[in-house]
Design a protein around this motif. Structure first.
Motif, mmCIF file in Angstrom:
data_model
loop_
_atom_site.group_PDB
_atom_site.id
_atom_site.type_symbol
_atom_site.label_atom_id
_atom_site.label_comp_id
_atom_site.label_asym_id
_atom_site.label_seq_id
_atom_site.Cartn_x
_atom_site.Cartn_y
_atom_site.Cartn_z
ATOM 1 N N VAL A 70 0.851 -1.181 0.000
ATOM 2 C CA VAL A 70 0.000 0.000 0.000
ATOM 3 C C VAL A 70 0.890 1.235 0.000
ATOM 4 C CG1 VAL A 70 -1.689 1.346 1.300
ATOM 5 C CG2 VAL A 70 -1.868 -1.141 1.239
ATOM 6 N N LYS A 71 0.493 2.224 -0.775
ATOM 7 C CA LYS A 71 1.222 3.482 -0.850
ATOM 8 C C LYS A 71 0.222 4.612 -0.607
ATOM 9 C CE LYS A 71 5.190 4.918 -3.647
ATOM 10 N NZ LYS A 71 5.853 4.735 -4.967
ATOM 11 N N MET A 72 0.528 5.499 0.350
ATOM 12 C CA MET A 72 -0.385 6.569 0.708
ATOM 13 C C MET A 72 0.294 7.923 0.544
ATOM 14 S SD MET A 72 -3.587 6.601 2.052
ATOM 15 C CE MET A 72 -3.773 5.286 3.264
ATOM 16 N N PHE A 73 -0.466 8.886 0.013
ATOM 17 C CA PHE A 73 0.014 10.251 -0.136
ATOM 18 C C PHE A 73 -0.986 11.176 0.550
ATOM 19 C CE2 PHE A 73 0.942 7.654 -3.803
ATOM 20 C CZ PHE A 73 2.292 7.866 -4.056
ATOM 21 N N SER A 74 -0.505 12.212 1.249
ATOM 22 C CA SER A 74 -1.435 13.133 1.894
ATOM 23 C C SER A 74 -0.796 14.504 2.034
ATOM 24 C CB SER A 74 -1.847 12.609 3.279
ATOM 25 O OG SER A 74 -0.731 12.551 4.147
ATOM 26 N N VAL A 75 -1.639 15.522 1.929
ATOM 27 C CA VAL A 75 -1.213 16.898 2.157
ATOM 28 C C VAL A 75 -2.352 17.603 2.864
ATOM 29 C CG1 VAL A 75 -1.987 17.610 -0.142
ATOM 30 C CG2 VAL A 75 -0.314 19.001 1.092
ATOM 31 N N ASP A 76 -2.029 18.372 3.896
ATOM 32 C CA ASP A 76 -3.053 19.003 4.715
ATOM 33 C C ASP A 76 -3.024 20.513 4.538
ATOM 34 O OD1 ASP A 76 -5.083 18.932 6.844
ATOM 35 O OD2 ASP A 76 -3.570 19.993 8.015
ATOM 36 N N LEU A 86 -1.270 17.864 -4.937
ATOM 37 C CA LEU A 86 -0.649 16.682 -4.331
ATOM 38 C C LEU A 86 0.249 16.024 -5.362
ATOM 39 C CD1 LEU A 86 -2.145 14.018 -1.994
ATOM 40 C CD2 LEU A 86 -1.143 13.260 -4.155
ATOM 41 N N THR A 87 1.481 15.655 -4.946
ATOM 42 C CA THR A 87 2.442 15.006 -5.837
ATOM 43 C C THR A 87 3.103 13.841 -5.114
ATOM 44 O OG1 THR A 87 4.374 16.325 -5.172
ATOM 45 C CG2 THR A 87 2.920 17.270 -6.876
ATOM 46 N N ALA A 88 4.036 13.185 -5.803
ATOM 47 C CA ALA A 88 4.780 12.076 -5.209
ATOM 48 C C ALA A 88 5.571 12.507 -3.982
ATOM 49 C CB ALA A 88 5.723 11.474 -6.254
ATOM 50 N N ALA A 89 5.895 13.797 -3.911
ATOM 51 C CA ALA A 89 6.636 14.306 -2.756
ATOM 52 C C ALA A 89 5.819 14.253 -1.471
ATOM 53 C CB ALA A 89 7.088 15.743 -3.024
ATOM 54 N N ASP A 90 4.496 14.031 -1.602
ATOM 55 C CA ASP A 90 3.615 13.996 -0.431
ATOM 56 C C ASP A 90 3.385 12.572 0.074
ATOM 57 O OD1 ASP A 90 3.064 16.845 -0.362
ATOM 58 O OD2 ASP A 90 1.951 16.519 -2.219
ATOM 59 N N GLU A 105 -0.718 11.997 -8.700
ATOM 60 C CA GLU A 105 -0.684 13.450 -8.674
ATOM 61 C C GLU A 105 -2.113 13.956 -8.851
ATOM 62 O OE1 GLU A 105 2.551 15.712 -10.784
ATOM 63 O OE2 GLU A 105 0.851 16.259 -12.074
ATOM 64 N N ILE A 106 -2.504 14.969 -8.063
ATOM 65 C CA ILE A 106 -3.852 15.524 -8.134
ATOM 66 C C ILE A 106 -3.753 17.029 -8.368
ATOM 67 C CG2 ILE A 106 -6.063 15.832 -6.977
ATOM 68 C CD1 ILE A 106 -5.425 13.403 -5.261
ATOM 69 N N ASP A 107 -4.443 17.503 -9.395
ATOM 70 C CA ASP A 107 -4.437 18.926 -9.738
ATOM 71 C C ASP A 107 -5.877 19.435 -9.768
ATOM 72 O OD1 ASP A 107 -3.861 21.461 -10.578
ATOM 73 O OD2 ASP A 107 -3.263 20.904 -12.607
ATOM 74 N N ILE A 108 -6.213 20.340 -8.832
ATOM 75 C CA ILE A 108 -7.536 20.938 -8.771
ATOM 76 C C ILE A 108 -7.518 22.248 -9.553
ATOM 77 C CG2 ILE A 108 -9.348 21.836 -7.258
ATOM 78 C CD1 ILE A 108 -8.077 20.170 -4.985
ATOM 79 N N ASP A 109 -8.423 22.386 -10.525
ATOM 80 C CA ASP A 109 -8.519 23.603 -11.328
ATOM 81 C C ASP A 109 -9.875 24.244 -11.065
ATOM 82 O OD1 ASP A 109 -8.663 25.611 -13.201
ATOM 83 O OD2 ASP A 109 -7.805 24.417 -14.830
ATOM 84 N N ALA A 116 -7.845 16.752 -11.989
ATOM 85 C CA ALA A 116 -7.104 15.791 -12.804
ATOM 86 C C ALA A 116 -6.302 14.873 -11.894
ATOM 87 C CB ALA A 116 -6.179 16.518 -13.778
ATOM 88 N N VAL A 117 -6.462 13.569 -12.084
ATOM 89 C CA VAL A 117 -5.732 12.556 -11.318
ATOM 90 C C VAL A 117 -4.795 11.844 -12.288
ATOM 91 C CG1 VAL A 117 -5.908 10.547 -9.827
ATOM 92 C CG2 VAL A 117 -7.732 12.278 -9.807
#
Length: 248
Positions: A70-76, A86-90, A105-109, A116-117
């Motif tokens: 399992v791989k989890m990414f999160s940014v608060d 959100l990117t791989a750095a998170d 990677e998640i980009d909110i426009d 975009a996911v």
């Protein structure tokens, strides 16, 4: 929400934990400038035109096999602006187990009301991908729909997307991850890569003004704390140059 497997439920719990992390509102200088499209003449559009929109994001990947990696990414509490939120750095090491390739990677426009996911990193066979987006302020999210699906290179892995007022979730993968009634283990994988686009429909009420009606104890207490934080973030948010349309 629809019934989910324990793995998916665990990721939702992690998302809630991310929401409750201590956060401070970003300054106007920290906000990334973005284009200034025409703004609809509505109270919601007028409110968000001069307010930073804050969000927390969580994404997860999982693979089948003996180790069930399992791989989890999160940014608060990130300010929504130019570029991915959100990117791989998170990568969140506290909720990452095993060794697997692939990133999200998640980009909110907000100018187009889309999210975009994108699958990034080395080509990787994945059996589950999930994303969660929580807005602290701005219009309530009434609906989320899939516009295009390329996250797994054309393989039809998309299962569901669901809005719940202050955010939404979306999931891709083997159906066995998403339905307790299936008498089978997740076994199907596909190569992660490409981009899927989701469209958001916003309502006429603001999250920070919404009467949520949550009461009682237990899990509801966590939700109440999330909603209280949304009001705090909204009060502290500084004006920004962007003027998102929120036409939905």
């Amino acid at each position: 929400m629809h019934q989910r497997t324990l793995a998916t439920a665990a990721s939702a719990a992690a998302a809630t934990a991310a929401l409750l992390a201590t956060a401070s509102a970003a300054s106007a200088e920290d906000a990334s400038p973005s284009p200034s499209p025409s703004v609809s003449d509505t109270p919601v559009a007028a409110a968000v035109a001069t307010t930073e929109i804050h969000a927390s994001l969580l994404a997860m990947l999982a693979s089948t096999g003996a180790d069930m990696a399992v791989k989890m990414f999160s940014v608060d509490d990130v300010v929504v602006g130019d570029g991915p939120e959100l990117t791989a750095a998170d990568l969140d090491p506290d909720f990452t187990e095993g060794d697997m390739c692939g990133d999200l990677e998640i980009d909110i426009d907000l100018t187009t009301s889309t999210v975009a996911v994108t699958g990034t990193g080395d080509a990787c066979e994945v059996s589950l991908a999930g994303v969660y987006v929580f807005f602290y302020n701005g219009p309530v999210v009434e609906d989320v729909t899939l516009v295009s699906d390329g996250l797994f290179g054309g393989v039809d892995f998309f299962q569901e997307a669901q809005a719940w007022d202050f955010g939404f979730d979306a999931g891709w993968g083997d159906p066995a991850w998403f339905d307790f009634e299936l008498d089978e283990e997740p076994t199907t994988s596909a190569v992660l890569g490409g981009t899927s686009v989701l469209s958001l429909t916003f309502g006429d009420e603001l999250i920070e003004d919404y009467d949520w009606g949550w009461s009682g104890s237990g899990p509801d207490d966590l939700v109440e704390e999330v909603i209280e934080k949304s009001a705090d973030v909204a009060d502290a948010a500084a004006p920004v140059a962007a003027t998102p349309s929120f036409t939905g």
